[in-house]
Design a protein around this motif. Structure first.
Motif, PDB file in Angstrom:
ATOM      1  N   PRO A   8       0.954  -1.100  -0.062  1.00  0.00           N
ATOM      2  CA  PRO A   8      -0.101   0.089   0.108  1.00  0.00           C
ATOM      3  C   PRO A   8       0.814   1.330   0.051  1.00  0.00           C
ATOM      4  O   PRO A   8       1.874   1.351   0.525  1.00  0.00           O
ATOM      5  N   ILE A   9       0.412   2.214  -0.741  1.00  0.00           N
ATOM      6  CA  ILE A   9       1.022   3.454  -0.635  1.00  0.00           C
ATOM      7  C   ILE A   9       0.473   4.550   0.198  1.00  0.00           C
ATOM      8  O   ILE A   9      -0.685   4.669   0.444  1.00  0.00           O
ATOM      9  N   ASP A  10       1.411   5.436   0.982  1.00  0.00           N
ATOM     10  CA  ASP A  10       0.933   6.317   1.943  1.00  0.00           C
ATOM     11  C   ASP A  10       1.358   7.689   1.272  1.00  0.00           C
ATOM     12  O   ASP A  10       2.214   7.924   0.797  1.00  0.00           O
ATOM     13  N   LEU A  11       0.769   8.879   2.066  1.00  0.00           N
ATOM     14  CA  LEU A  11       1.019  10.015   1.854  1.00  0.00           C
ATOM     15  C   LEU A  11       2.427  10.303   2.172  1.00  0.00           C
ATOM     16  O   LEU A  11       3.185  11.019   1.589  1.00  0.00           O
ATOM     17  N   ARG A  12       2.577   9.935   3.401  1.00  0.00           N
ATOM     18  CA  ARG A  12       4.277  10.201   3.794  1.00  0.00           C
ATOM     19  C   ARG A  12       5.286   9.716   2.706  1.00  0.00           C
ATOM     20  O   ARG A  12       6.260  10.487   2.643  1.00  0.00           O
ATOM     21  N   LEU A  13       5.053   8.651   2.003  1.00  0.00           N
ATOM     22  CA  LEU A  13       6.132   8.183   1.034  1.00  0.00           C
ATOM     23  C   LEU A  13       6.090   8.990  -0.023  1.00  0.00           C
ATOM     24  O   LEU A  13       7.169   9.617  -0.454  1.00  0.00           O
ATOM     25  N   LEU A  14       4.828   9.630  -0.386  1.00  0.00           N
ATOM     26  CA  LEU A  14       4.695  10.617  -1.537  1.00  0.00           C
ATOM     27  C   LEU A  14       5.372  11.744  -1.266  1.00  0.00           C
ATOM     28  O   LEU A  14       6.132  12.448  -1.988  1.00  0.00           O
ATOM     29  N   LEU A  15       5.268  12.249  -0.014  1.00  0.00           N
ATOM     30  CA  LEU A  15       5.737  13.363   0.520  1.00  0.00           C
ATOM     31  C   LEU A  15       7.176  13.529   0.618  1.00  0.00           C
ATOM     32  O   LEU A  15       8.029  14.442   0.411  1.00  0.00           O
ATOM     33  N   LEU A  16       7.787  12.263   0.932  1.00  0.00           N
ATOM     34  CA  LEU A  16       8.971  11.911   1.173  1.00  0.00           C
ATOM     35  C   LEU A  16      10.037  12.422  -0.144  1.00  0.00           C
ATOM     36  O   LEU A  16      11.107  12.755  -0.182  1.00  0.00           O
ATOM     37  N   PHE A  17       9.426  12.104  -1.267  1.00  0.00           N
ATOM     38  CA  PHE A  17      10.018  12.459  -2.810  1.00  0.00           C
ATOM     39  C   PHE A  17      10.320  13.997  -2.588  1.00  0.00           C
ATOM     40  O   PHE A  17      11.130  14.279  -3.679  1.00  0.00           O
ATOM     41  N   ILE A  18       9.662  14.966  -2.062  1.00  0.00           N
ATOM     42  CA  ILE A  18      10.079  16.472  -2.183  1.00  0.00           C
ATOM     43  C   ILE A  18      11.460  16.588  -1.695  1.00  0.00           C
ATOM     44  O   ILE A  18      12.288  17.176  -2.468  1.00  0.00           O
ATOM     45  N   PRO A  19      11.960  16.301  -0.477  1.00  0.00           N
ATOM     46  CA  PRO A  19      13.369  16.490   0.023  1.00  0.00           C
ATOM     47  C   PRO A  19      13.967  15.661  -0.716  1.00  0.00           C
ATOM     48  O   PRO A  19      15.203  15.970  -0.883  1.00  0.00           O
ATOM     49  N   VAL A  20      13.706  14.417  -1.222  1.00  0.00           N
ATOM     50  CA  VAL A  20      14.588  13.548  -1.862  1.00  0.00           C
ATOM     51  C   VAL A  20      15.182  14.090  -3.184  1.00  0.00           C
ATOM     52  O   VAL A  20      16.229  13.939  -3.670  1.00  0.00           O
ATOM     53  N   ALA A  21      14.024  14.818  -4.015  1.00  0.00           N
ATOM     54  CA  ALA A  21      14.464  15.626  -5.118  1.00  0.00           C
ATOM     55  C   ALA A  21      15.485  16.475  -4.806  1.00  0.00           C
ATOM     56  O   ALA A  21      16.420  16.530  -5.790  1.00  0.00           O
ATOM     57  N   TYR A  22      15.438  17.032  -4.120  1.00  0.00           N
ATOM     58  CA  TYR A  22      16.572  18.328  -3.692  1.00  0.00           C
ATOM     59  C   TYR A  22      17.598  17.556  -3.309  1.00  0.00           C
ATOM     60  O   TYR A  22      18.875  17.931  -3.813  1.00  0.00           O
ATOM     61  N   VAL A  23      17.711  16.773  -2.296  1.00  0.00           N
ATOM     62  CA  VAL A  23      18.910  15.936  -1.786  1.00  0.00           C
ATOM     63  C   VAL A  23      19.436  15.178  -3.020  1.00  0.00           C
ATOM     64  O   VAL A  23      20.704  15.415  -3.363  1.00  0.00           O
ATOM     65  N   SER A  24      18.810  14.601  -3.918  1.00  0.00           N
ATOM     66  CA  SER A  24      19.465  13.872  -5.099  1.00  0.00           C
ATOM     67  C   SER A  24      20.057  14.772  -6.093  1.00  0.00           C
ATOM     68  O   SER A  24      21.077  14.277  -6.461  1.00  0.00           O
TER      69      SER A  24
END
Length: 181
Positions: A8-24
């Protein structure tokens, strides 16, 4: 893969992509910066670019190695995330594996291929223009496929993740264009 066996997918996982994009993006550029510094070039870097402070490298060959640093660090990031997924089964490590693959694909496809690191590497090495991109993307894709399998993330969930990643990549692009960082 059957729909009922998917994670199952949750909102926390999707929101984590925002900082991950910058960190990456920063980690990718840190790869260029660190290779340049290790080779003795005083370097600077921003969210989307690394350069020698003097405007040139100490040796012409450094251009190739510094160009390799960014994609190399992108693969390193995904590989570390892969190890975390393999050892701990952490769903929250997945964005760190997925986003480097997505951002390299996004840049190569939509960012003007000739402007990308992989095209520069191919030019400097005198290889076919797509070989470095194929190698980098294949390595990143294999990591994502294995992580998806291990975490039971199916095509439907990955479709959501591609959508979220696109939005996050556009946020990063907007940030460095708006603030020139």
């Amino acid at each position: 893969m059957a729909a009922e066996s998917q994670q199952p997918i949750d909102l926390r996982l999707l929101l984590l992509f925002i900082p991950v994009a910058y960190v990456s993006c920063l980690f990718h550029e840190f790869g260029h910066w660190s290779v340049g510094e290790i080779l003795g070039n005083p370097m600077a870097y921003s969210l989307n670019y690394a350069w020698p402070k003097d405007g040139r490298y100490l040796r012409a060959s450094h251009d190739l190695y510094v160009s390799m640093g960014g994609p190399g660090f992108s693969v390193l990031q995904a590989a570390i995330a892969f190890l975390v997924v393999e050892k701990f089964g952490s769903l929250y490590a997945y964005p760190f594996a997925f986003f480097p693959m997505f951002s390299r694909f996004f840049a190569d496809l939509l960012g003007g291929f000739s402007k990308q690191d992989e095209a520069r590497i191919a030019f400097l090495m005198g290889t076919g223009p797509y070989w470095p991109a194929i190698i980098v993307l294949a390595a990143l894709l294999l990591i994502v496929v294995r992580c998806s399998y291990k975490l039971r993330i199916g095509p439907k969930t990955n479709a959501y993740i591609v959508t979220v990643s696109t939005i996050c990549q556009l946020l990063v692009i907007g940030t460095y264009r708006l603030f020139n960082v």
